[in-house]
Design an enzyme around this catalytic site. Sequence first.
Site, PDB file in Angstrom:
ATOM      1  N   SER A  14       3.527  -2.445  10.177  1.00 25.58           N
ATOM      2  CA  SER A  14       4.991  -2.471  10.281  1.00 25.58           C
ATOM      3  C   SER A  14       5.600  -3.822   9.887  1.00 25.58           C
ATOM      4  O   SER A  14       6.568  -4.276  10.508  1.00 25.58           O
ATOM      5  CB  SER A  14       5.440  -2.052  11.683  1.00 25.58           C
ATOM      6  OG  SER A  14       4.998  -0.729  11.958  1.00 25.58           O
ATOM      7  N   GLU A  42      -6.767   4.672   7.862  1.00 26.83           N
ATOM      8  CA  GLU A  42      -6.580   6.100   7.532  1.00 26.83           C
ATOM      9  C   GLU A  42      -7.841   6.666   6.889  1.00 26.83           C
ATOM     10  O   GLU A  42      -8.204   7.822   7.114  1.00 26.83           O
ATOM     11  CB  GLU A  42      -5.352   6.265   6.622  1.00 26.83           C
ATOM     12  CG  GLU A  42      -4.062   6.081   7.409  1.00 26.83           C
ATOM     13  CD  GLU A  42      -2.891   5.529   6.622  1.00 26.83           C
ATOM     14  OE1 GLU A  42      -2.917   5.569   5.369  1.00 26.83           O
ATOM     15  OE2 GLU A  42      -1.943   5.041   7.262  1.00 26.83           O
ATOM     16  N   GLU A 100      -5.293  -5.074  10.543  1.00 30.98           N
ATOM     17  CA  GLU A 100      -4.241  -4.090  10.774  1.00 30.98           C
ATOM     18  C   GLU A 100      -4.501  -3.358  12.088  1.00 30.98           C
ATOM     19  O   GLU A 100      -5.272  -2.388  12.116  1.00 30.98           O
ATOM     20  CB  GLU A 100      -4.226  -3.069   9.639  1.00 30.98           C
ATOM     21  CG  GLU A 100      -4.020  -3.670   8.273  1.00 30.98           C
ATOM     22  CD  GLU A 100      -3.488  -2.637   7.302  1.00 30.98           C
ATOM     23  OE1 GLU A 100      -2.375  -2.847   6.808  1.00 30.98           O
ATOM     24  OE2 GLU A 100      -4.155  -1.619   7.063  1.00 30.98           O
ATOM     25  N   ASN A 126       0.863  -1.183   0.000  1.00 29.59           N
ATOM     26  CA  ASN A 126       0.000   0.000   0.000  1.00 29.59           C
ATOM     27  C   ASN A 126       0.897   1.229   0.000  1.00 29.59           C
ATOM     28  O   ASN A 126       1.496   1.571   1.013  1.00 29.59           O
ATOM     29  CB  ASN A 126      -0.898  -0.031   1.250  1.00 29.59           C
ATOM     30  CG  ASN A 126      -1.735   1.220   1.382  1.00 29.59           C
ATOM     31  OD1 ASN A 126      -1.858   2.003   0.438  1.00 29.59           O
ATOM     32  ND2 ASN A 126      -2.310   1.424   2.551  1.00 29.59           N
ATOM     33  N   TRP A 127       0.976   1.887  -1.155  1.00 24.89           N
ATOM     34  CA  TRP A 127       1.892   3.027  -1.281  1.00 24.89           C
ATOM     35  C   TRP A 127       1.324   4.315  -0.694  1.00 24.89           C
ATOM     36  O   TRP A 127       2.030   5.323  -0.640  1.00 24.89           O
ATOM     37  CB  TRP A 127       2.241   3.250  -2.761  1.00 24.89           C
ATOM     38  CG  TRP A 127       3.166   2.229  -3.336  1.00 24.89           C
ATOM     39  CD1 TRP A 127       3.751   1.187  -2.677  1.00 24.89           C
ATOM     40  CD2 TRP A 127       3.622   2.167  -4.690  1.00 24.89           C
ATOM     41  NE1 TRP A 127       4.553   0.478  -3.549  1.00 24.89           N
ATOM     42  CE2 TRP A 127       4.490   1.054  -4.793  1.00 24.89           C
ATOM     43  CE3 TRP A 127       3.398   2.922  -5.829  1.00 24.89           C
ATOM     44  CZ2 TRP A 127       5.115   0.697  -5.980  1.00 24.89           C
ATOM     45  CZ3 TRP A 127       4.016   2.571  -7.013  1.00 24.89           C
ATOM     46  CH2 TRP A 127       4.870   1.461  -7.088  1.00 24.89           C
ATOM     47  N   LYS A 128       0.048   4.299  -0.334  1.00 26.47           N
ATOM     48  CA  LYS A 128      -0.593   5.502   0.228  1.00 26.47           C
ATOM     49  C   LYS A 128      -0.353   6.697  -0.704  1.00 26.47           C
ATOM     50  O   LYS A 128      -0.372   6.526  -1.915  1.00 26.47           O
ATOM     51  CB  LYS A 128      -0.085   5.754   1.648  1.00 26.47           C
ATOM     52  CG  LYS A 128      -0.149   4.494   2.503  1.00 26.47           C
ATOM     53  CD  LYS A 128       0.102   4.744   3.952  1.00 26.47           C
ATOM     54  CE  LYS A 128       0.116   3.413   4.691  1.00 26.47           C
ATOM     55  NZ  LYS A 128       0.082   3.557   6.122  1.00 26.47           N
ATOM     56  N   HIS A 138      -9.447   1.032   5.027  1.00 28.10           N
ATOM     57  CA  HIS A 138      -8.154   1.279   5.680  1.00 28.10           C
ATOM     58  C   HIS A 138      -8.368   2.245   6.848  1.00 28.10           C
ATOM     59  O   HIS A 138      -9.170   3.174   6.749  1.00 28.10           O
ATOM     60  CB  HIS A 138      -7.150   1.855   4.672  1.00 28.10           C
ATOM     61  CG  HIS A 138      -5.756   1.854   5.202  1.00 28.10           C
ATOM     62  ND1 HIS A 138      -5.320   2.796   6.102  1.00 28.10           N
ATOM     63  CD2 HIS A 138      -4.722   1.001   5.008  1.00 28.10           C
ATOM     64  CE1 HIS A 138      -4.064   2.533   6.429  1.00 28.10           C
ATOM     65  NE2 HIS A 138      -3.679   1.442   5.779  1.00 28.10           N
ATOM     66  N   GLY A 152       2.585   2.009  10.622  1.00 28.80           N
ATOM     67  CA  GLY A 152       3.537   3.102  10.445  1.00 28.80           C
ATOM     68  C   GLY A 152       4.279   3.495  11.718  1.00 28.80           C
ATOM     69  O   GLY A 152       4.923   4.542  11.765  1.00 28.80           O
TER      70      GLY A 152
HETATM   71  C1  PEP Z   1      -0.767   0.086   6.070  1.00 30.13           C
HETATM   72  O1  PEP Z   1      -0.932   1.292   6.098  1.00 30.13           O
HETATM   73  O2  PEP Z   1      -1.572  -0.642   5.468  1.00 30.13           O
HETATM   74  C2  PEP Z   1       0.395  -0.438   6.772  1.00 30.13           C
HETATM   75  C3  PEP Z   1       0.357  -1.670   7.194  1.00 30.13           C
HETATM   76  O3  PEP Z   1       1.465   0.414   6.972  1.00 30.13           O
HETATM   77  P1  PEP Z   1       2.905   0.051   7.620  1.00 30.13           P
HETATM   78  O4  PEP Z   1       3.352  -1.243   7.005  1.00 30.13           O
HETATM   79  O5  PEP Z   1       3.777   1.191   7.252  1.00 30.13           O
HETATM   80  O6  PEP Z   1       2.689  -0.092   9.080  1.00 30.13           O
END
Ligand code: PEP
Length: 263
Positions: free
Chosen positions: A222, A108, A178, A13-15, A106, A184
């Site tokens: 992460s 976010e 998640e 997921n490049w956001k 997600h 993050g």
């Molecule tokens: C995500 O935003 O889906 C995610 C898992 O981010 P990260 O791997 O940076 O924690």
Amino acid sequence: MSGSTITPWVVGNWKMNPMQANAQQWVEDFTQLLKEQVIDSQSCRIGVAPTTLALLNIKDQLKNSSVDVMTVAQDVSRMAGTGAYTGDISAELLKDSGIDYVLIGHSERREIFGDHPQILNAKIKNALSAGLTVIYCVGESLEQREAGQAEAVVLQQICDIAAVVETEQWKNIVIAYEPIWAIGTGKTASPADAQNMHAKIREGLIQITSEGKNTAILYGGSVKPENAVELAACPDINGALVGGASLDAKSFYQIAHAFAQSK
Ligand code: PEP
């Protein structure tokens, strides 16, 4: 070896990253790594979710890859079809552009953009009706975990979508667990904690749908090359949704490789 028969999915997921030139360079680097050491799609399904602006370019560039890499939209409109909805992109428009996968829910989107369950259900309904496969994200906050509510929160998020997913559409749902406190932050749920929640999600899914035993449940939060092997070894962790580490082609390749080797 976990013994699971579910093919793992590893999705980046490049956001809201990166700039176009870096995205193109990423594809060059990643496809080169796949050429040097193939990851068979039967052992791991790999996907990448670029920004909407880069989606079609990346899809086009990935056509040259020796291994199939899915291009995934990061979100979709809650409005269907076409119409006067400035700024939005519908599931039908994604499908019409050759995009078959979408992330929905997600944290976010939930926390920053106010995607509450009713909005998410509209998005899921439209996406499934248009023929997209949905990667539906669930997860608890730190406060909810500390209050002992993690399991209830996550299972409620799964139950929320049952109202709009038709029986035969469950095969087009992938779940991504998640924990919000792990996204993050560099903090990962321990493999034992993640496995425990994944097993609970599996039980919940089996109660809702006969497809539940086959649903891929990805872990996100992460994930990096250093912890991928241990996470991949857990029987109910069927892949990873990777944020930060997916921006580096080599790290992302190593994570996909770890999951491909484990199953
Ligand atoms: C995500 O935003 O889906 C995610 C898992 O981010 P990260 O791997 O940076 O924690």
